[in-house]
Design an enzyme around this catalytic site. Sequence first.
Site, short mmCIF file in Angstrom:
data_model
loop_
_atom_site.label_atom_id
_atom_site.label_comp_id
_atom_site.label_asym_id
_atom_site.label_seq_id
_atom_site.Cartn_x
_atom_site.Cartn_y
_atom_site.Cartn_z
N PHE A 1 0.83 -1.14 -0.03
CA PHE A 1 0.17 -0.02 0.14
C PHE A 1 0.81 1.30 0.06
CE2 PHE A 1 0.92 -1.06 4.54
CZ PHE A 1 1.02 0.38 5.11
N CYS A 2 0.36 2.43 -0.41
CA CYS A 2 0.85 3.58 -0.45
C CYS A 2 -0.11 4.79 -0.27
CB CYS A 2 1.69 3.86 -1.74
SG CYS A 2 0.75 3.73 -3.27
N THR A 3 0.14 6.12 -0.24
CA THR A 3 -0.53 7.04 0.00
C THR A 3 -1.83 6.95 -1.16
OG1 THR A 3 1.29 8.40 0.71
CG2 THR A 3 -1.01 9.76 0.28
#
Length: 308
Positions: free
Chosen positions: A180-182
């Site tokens: 996951f990331c922003t």
Amino acid sequence: MANFIVAALYKFVTLSDYQAMQQPLFDFCESQQVKGTLLLAEEGINGTIAGTRAGIDAVLNYLRSDHRLTALEHKESWAEKMPFYRLKVKLKREIVTMGVPNIQPDTMAGAYVRPEDWNALIDDPDVVVIDTRNDYEVAIGTFNRAINPHTSSFSEFPQWVQEQSGEDGVLGKGRKVAMFCTGGIRCEKSTAYLRSQGFDEVYHLQGGILKYLETVAPEDSRWDGDCFVFDERVSVRHGLEPGEYELCRACRLPLSAHDKASELYEEGVSCPHCHGTHTDEQLQRFRERQKQVELARKRHQRHIGVRI
């Protein structure tokens, strides 16, 4: 009521004429009084912009009028005041820099997982959960069980993967991986990279942390802390409400109330993260800038680079 819409957008698609797109895009955004940063590269577009509802809708419609960007997706949040102080449209080699050639996110990215289904995936003990963001972002908030690669830039991520892919690494053979990331863009590349390295079961959070915080109720959440965002809001929480972090104007890292209470904190000059790392010349420049900030405050004016 929110006065400004903040739109985060990206799309991996071949834009062979991206250089010619720069000035017309800048001019159109400026005509709509939209500010923020947009990156153009041969591999696509990425950026975050803010403006009125009408302004943001106009820019999105302008972009989607290009047949290559018709399917452009975006995520919205809000701000009471304009979170950017200028408009930039930049040309780049990559819209998110990994530094590995021939990665094909448009065809090789991992399987998308909707925010509503994310909890079940990361609760599975057989799944390795990886936060692909940089160390300072992870420090203020992340998902339960998430592994922090402790990278200072995304270009360090491939090396971390190589180091952890052996039998004793967290990415040992046969592991299922959830990343996951922003907002989702880094995971398009990181999952494509893992698949190119022979990983079969690779998943990523659709819409990123921002979509999760917008969609999932706090009582059902696996998220702990704030999510760093790259504008003057600094961080957001569930419901995309603004957080309490501020930026150190010397090193650009997020500061908590605890950080600001430290004897190493001097507003606009240094913080516990960067104290002792600046030259005397830099400190003098920072203090002069802070003096101008204080003068602007007394005049009830905005100074560039100050949280609003």
